[in-house]
Structures are given as C-alpha cells and as structure tokens.
Motif scaffolding. Sequence first.
Motif, mmCIF file in Angstrom:
data_model
loop_
_atom_site.group_PDB
_atom_site.id
_atom_site.type_symbol
_atom_site.label_atom_id
_atom_site.label_comp_id
_atom_site.label_asym_id
_atom_site.label_seq_id
_atom_site.Cartn_x
_atom_site.Cartn_y
_atom_site.Cartn_z
ATOM 1 N N TRP A 4 4.793 10.830 9.508
ATOM 2 C CA TRP A 4 4.540 9.519 9.081
ATOM 3 C C TRP A 4 4.154 8.607 10.382
ATOM 4 N N ARG A 5 5.023 8.824 11.252
ATOM 5 C CA ARG A 5 4.495 8.059 12.803
ATOM 6 C C ARG A 5 3.287 8.489 13.302
ATOM 7 N N GLU A 6 3.220 9.726 13.103
ATOM 8 C CA GLU A 6 1.883 10.184 13.888
ATOM 9 C C GLU A 6 0.563 9.623 13.030
ATOM 10 N N GLY A 7 0.807 9.550 11.822
ATOM 11 C CA GLY A 7 -0.379 9.280 10.962
ATOM 12 C C GLY A 7 -0.640 7.730 10.910
ATOM 13 N N ILE A 8 0.544 6.834 11.207
ATOM 14 C CA ILE A 8 0.356 5.360 11.434
ATOM 15 C C ILE A 8 -0.494 5.308 12.705
ATOM 16 N N ASP A 9 -0.133 5.944 13.719
ATOM 17 C CA ASP A 9 -1.072 5.849 15.000
ATOM 18 C C ASP A 9 -2.384 6.399 14.813
ATOM 19 N N ASP A 41 0.912 -1.193 -0.076
ATOM 20 C CA ASP A 41 0.006 -0.138 -0.056
ATOM 21 C C ASP A 41 0.940 1.105 0.040
ATOM 22 N N VAL A 42 0.993 1.959 -1.163
ATOM 23 C CA VAL A 42 1.643 3.100 -1.106
ATOM 24 C C VAL A 42 0.762 4.218 -0.671
ATOM 25 N N TRP A 43 1.145 5.145 0.220
ATOM 26 C CA TRP A 43 -0.003 5.987 0.883
ATOM 27 C C TRP A 43 0.744 7.076 1.234
ATOM 28 N N ALA A 44 0.234 7.915 2.118
ATOM 29 C CA ALA A 44 0.752 9.086 2.895
ATOM 30 C C ALA A 44 -0.518 9.633 3.680
ATOM 31 N N SER A 45 0.096 10.275 5.003
ATOM 32 C CA SER A 45 -1.065 10.167 5.859
ATOM 33 C C SER A 45 -1.731 11.911 5.603
ATOM 34 N N TRP A 46 -0.985 12.551 4.751
ATOM 35 C CA TRP A 46 -1.786 13.666 4.101
ATOM 36 C C TRP A 46 -2.634 13.535 3.102
#
Length: 167
Positions: free
Chosen positions: A100-105, A60-65
Amino acid sequence: MKKLLLLPIILLAFAACKKEENPETFSEAALQDKMTAIDGTEMSFKDVLEQYKTKPIVIDVWASWCPDCIKGMPKLQALQEQFPDVVYLFLSYDKTPESWREGIDKYGVKGEHYLIGSEWKGGAFSEAINLDWIPRYMVVDSEGKIALFRAIEADDEKLIATLNTIK
C-alpha cells in the motif's frame, strides 16, 4: 379477490428486502470498520470522516494492484486540479501495508490515505457500499451526507456535476 390482497403484501415484502441503492449515510457497520493511517494509527471509518466533516470529500476506493485504478490516476489528478479545495480520501484494499505505502509513492497519489481493515468480499465497508469494482468514487458533502454513491471513473459527468453542486 385473494390474489388482489396478496399482491400488495408481496410488493411490500420485496421493497423491504431490497438494499437501498443510493443511501444518504453510511451504515453503522461501515462506520465502525477499522482503517489504518499511514503512520500505523488504527481508527474507525467514522473517526476518519469526522476529521474532514466541514469539507466536501471525494472517496477513492482503490488498490495498488488494480490496473484500472492505476490507469485512472491521470483523470484523478485532473479532478484534483479542477477541485483543489476538496479532501481526497484514498481507501485502499491493498493486501499488505508495505504494498500500500509503495503504491502511494510509486503512483504519486496525493491526498489522505487509509488501509481498509476488512476484506473486500464480505467486509463491512465493502458490503455497505455494494462494492463490485475498483476504482470506486463517492462524494460526501460538507454535512457528512453521501452526495454521490457510485462512479467508476474520475471524469464521470455525475461526479463532476456533484462537486460543482456542493461547492
């Protein structure tokens, strides 16, 4: 007569210049692109794939934004429930390791996580997979071959059919 001889040459040249639409393997440039793990370890994409080489992988290629990435998370979670024995490899184009880490959480993204080291536009990995949209899903079979090159929805029929086929 000259026109008839020229036509096969033009067609051959066109075919040689065209990028492969659905390759079975990643290019060497993509395999050498750098990725960063959650713990800060940097490694090549080849080394990332090597860790999961005997299992099917959903990339899954993604981004939190990315709004479409976030909207698609419930579909992805349903896919994970349907296919729990598959490795879910999340490759992010977030701008900073912190976001990135914040988005994962924040979005409860479950799986294996890596931050892509190169740029989206013009980077080795994005060029190799002809990245034009995220989220982008790919499936790699247990032999390391690309079984599905492109899907943009986690509930795409081709994605599910591919996972059913390579089980």
